[in-house]
Scaffold this motif. Structure first.
Motif, PDB file in Angstrom:
ATOM      1  N   ASN A  97      37.977  38.076  26.974  1.00 38.39           N
ATOM      2  CA  ASN A  97      37.460  37.863  28.322  1.00 38.39           C
ATOM      3  C   ASN A  97      36.799  39.119  28.876  1.00 38.39           C
ATOM      4  O   ASN A  97      36.232  39.091  29.961  1.00 38.39           O
ATOM      5  N   LEU A  98      36.923  40.217  28.147  1.00 35.27           N
ATOM      6  CA  LEU A  98      36.333  41.478  28.582  1.00 35.27           C
ATOM      7  C   LEU A  98      34.845  41.485  28.247  1.00 35.27           C
ATOM      8  O   LEU A  98      34.422  40.889  27.262  1.00 35.27           O
ATOM      9  N   ASP A  99      34.070  42.177  29.066  1.00 34.11           N
ATOM     10  CA  ASP A  99      32.665  42.339  28.698  1.00 34.11           C
ATOM     11  C   ASP A  99      32.463  43.741  28.131  1.00 34.11           C
ATOM     12  O   ASP A  99      33.320  44.621  28.279  1.00 34.11           O
ATOM     13  N   LEU A 100      31.353  43.915  27.474  1.00 31.83           N
ATOM     14  CA  LEU A 100      31.069  45.157  26.761  1.00 31.83           C
ATOM     15  C   LEU A 100      31.131  46.367  27.684  1.00 31.83           C
ATOM     16  O   LEU A 100      31.719  47.392  27.319  1.00 31.83           O
ATOM     17  N   GLN A 101      30.578  46.272  28.868  1.00 30.08           N
ATOM     18  CA  GLN A 101      30.567  47.414  29.794  1.00 30.08           C
ATOM     19  C   GLN A 101      31.982  47.810  30.208  1.00 30.08           C
ATOM     20  O   GLN A 101      32.303  48.990  30.306  1.00 30.08           O
TER      21      GLN A 101
END
Length: 118
Positions: free
Chosen positions: A89-93
């Motif tokens: 659920n995490l994004d790259l940034q």
């Protein structure tokens, strides 16, 4: 499903596709055995279980998690309420902001506690 691969050898963080076959983790993390570390209540990180035992290792830490330093590559995924693996659920940034590369030459000693059985 979406995973995020942390690579301290070339200091990259990138998204990757994970098919759900656990055997794929061995290749993605470049290991013989892996361990799963919970980094948030819903996010998991798969790491080399023997990473601290390897020579010429590279390390990173995850700021804000209160966790120790980690050795080698890592794969971020998530899990559902039944414990089944799902895409992260995490994004790259978010991950780029969390990761801190430790300097080349950094060394960790594996912690081992022996308990005498009575």
């Amino acid at each position: 499903m979406k995973g995020i691969l942390i690579n301290p050898y070339d200091t990259t963080i990138k998204t990757t596709e994970y098919t759900g076959d656990y055997r794929e983790i061995y290749d993605l993390v470049s290991c013989r055995t892996f361990d799963c570390v919970r980094i948030t209540p819903n996010e998991d990180m798969y790491i080399d279980d023997e990473g601290l035992l390897m020579d010429n290792q590279r390390y990173f830490t995850l700021r804000g998690t209160g966790l120790n330093n980690f050795a080698g590559k890592a794969l971020l995924l998530s899990h559902d309420d039944e414990g089944e693996t799902t895409g992260t659920n995490l994004d790259l940034q978010m991950v780029e902001d969390m990761v801190e590369w430790l300097p080349e030459g950094h060394k960790e000693t594996p912690y081992m506690e022996f308990v005498a059985w009575k």
